[in-house]
Design a protein around this motif. Structure first.
Motif, PDB file in Angstrom:
ATOM      1  N   THR A  76       0.821  -1.216   0.000  1.00 24.45           N
ATOM      2  CA  THR A  76       0.000   0.000   0.000  1.00 24.45           C
ATOM      3  C   THR A  76       0.852   1.262   0.000  1.00 24.45           C
ATOM      4  O   THR A  76       1.758   1.417   0.815  1.00 24.45           O
ATOM      5  N   LYS A  77       0.540   2.144  -0.927  1.00 20.74           N
ATOM      6  CA  LYS A  77       1.168   3.472  -0.953  1.00 20.74           C
ATOM      7  C   LYS A  77       0.228   4.538  -0.392  1.00 20.74           C
ATOM      8  O   LYS A  77       0.640   5.422   0.346  1.00 20.74           O
ATOM      9  N   GLU A  78      -1.056   4.423  -0.748  1.00 26.64           N
ATOM     10  CA  GLU A  78      -2.028   5.414  -0.303  1.00 26.64           C
ATOM     11  C   GLU A  78      -3.415   4.786  -0.309  1.00 26.64           C
ATOM     12  O   GLU A  78      -3.744   3.987  -1.197  1.00 26.64           O
ATOM     13  N   VAL A  79      -4.228   5.136   0.691  1.00 23.20           N
ATOM     14  CA  VAL A  79      -5.601   4.631   0.790  1.00 23.20           C
ATOM     15  C   VAL A  79      -6.542   5.825   0.956  1.00 23.20           C
ATOM     16  O   VAL A  79      -6.256   6.747   1.733  1.00 23.20           O
ATOM     17  N   LYS A  80      -7.654   5.769   0.229  1.00 25.97           N
ATOM     18  CA  LYS A  80      -8.621   6.869   0.316  1.00 25.97           C
ATOM     19  C   LYS A  80     -10.038   6.308   0.239  1.00 25.97           C
ATOM     20  O   LYS A  80     -10.350   5.518  -0.670  1.00 25.97           O
ATOM     21  N   TYR A  81     -10.884   6.718   1.176  1.00 26.21           N
ATOM     22  CA  TYR A  81     -12.285   6.290   1.181  1.00 26.21           C
ATOM     23  C   TYR A  81     -13.131   7.349   0.484  1.00 26.21           C
ATOM     24  O   TYR A  81     -13.014   8.549   0.764  1.00 26.21           O
TER      25      TYR A  81
END
Length: 289
Positions: A76-81
């Motif tokens: 994972t580099k970036e997570v966005k909901y």
């Protein structure tokens, strides 16, 4: 006469520095392109996203649990909901029309967008990742641009091979050009080399001033080449600041170090070879080369 001789030597030194610097500029530019292409490929792959589409009955606690799980993973580099309401607002703004007015409900699905690290942005790595994520009952579907991902990886592989071949070819060309430049500077003093040999000077003693002189040429040329590369990058970023991610500190450091090391080593090596060649010659042979 001493002043004229000194001026002639200075001109010769400057000419050798400029010629060598131009060759090093070519080599440094190719090195920069190769490393920047790697940064570009990494940037492109890290902007490919996995979309985790969620069920309508997914609660806030479920979303937080999934996001927390994804953030702990190495890929994972970036997570966005992105909530349903956010998607609806964005689509209404772009289309100028609210779908809920004629449908009576929000047709969009909430999702969790996951940007992967570059090493995991390929189909072989995503399949096991997808299998583990689908264990969450709240995730209805996982979508990702598989065709685009495969095309990007294939094109990056082809471009990398081409750039590597170009770098190797230009390295040989650079070596040949710098070798000719150094050999010409020593050629003009071949009789001085022979005279020093006749009076009993050792080869090491004869080589020393020429090696030091060419060391100075290598250092000066490396500084000039790095300066021209830095100026080129500066003006390029002023014209197109969005590509600043291509020129990272590690990339620029490698390019600068490569130019300096190559310039120093190649000038010393070529000077050593050329001097030995003239020292092995007999006096009569010096007139026929």
């Amino acid at each position: 006469m001493k002043q004229k001789k000194k001026r002639a030597i200075d001109v010769q030194f400057v000419t050798a520095c400029i010629s060598t610097a131009l060759v090093l500029l070519l080599l440094g530019t190719v090195t920069l392109v190769v490393l920047s292409a790697n940064s570009l490929s990494q940037h492109v792959r890290e902007n490919l996203e996995l979309s985790l589409l969620l069920n309508d009955n997914t609660t806030t606690d479920d979303v937080e649990r999934i996001v927390k799980y994804v953030k702990t993973k190495n890929y994972t580099k970036e997570v966005k909901y992105i909530s349903k309401e956010q998607i609806l607002a964005e689509q209404t703004s772009s289309m100028g029309l609210d779908p809920t007015e004629f449908l009576g409900y929000n047709p969009y699905t909430a999702s969790i967008e996951v940007k992967l690290k570059a090493d995991y942005a390929n189909t072989d790595s995503i399949i096991p990742i997808k299998g583990k994520l689908m264990r969450f009952n709240q995730i209805r579907e996982i979508s990702y641009p598989s065709e685009l991902m495969n095309n990007v990886n294939d094109n990056i592989r082809k471009i990398s091979i081409i750039l590597l071949a170009l770098a190797v070819t230009l390295s040989f060309i650079s070596f040949a050009l710098i070798n000719n430049t150094i050999r010409l500077t020593i050629y003009s003093q071949r009789f001085l080399l022979h005279t020093m040999k006749l009076v009993g000077a050792s080869w090491g003693f004869i080589r020393r001033p020429f090696i030091l002189r060419n060391l100075g040429i290598g250092i000066t040329s490396g500084i000039l080449a790095n300066g021209m590369i830095a100026a080129g990058i500066y003006f390029l970023l002023r014209y197109e600041p969005q590509i600043s991610y291509l020129f990272t500190i590690p990339t620029l450091s490698i390019v600068a170090a490569s130019v300096m090391v190559f310039g120093i080593l190649i000038t010393i090596f070529c000077a050593y070879i050329s001097i030995n060649r003239f020292l092995r010659m007999k006096a009569g042979d010096l007139y026929y080369i």
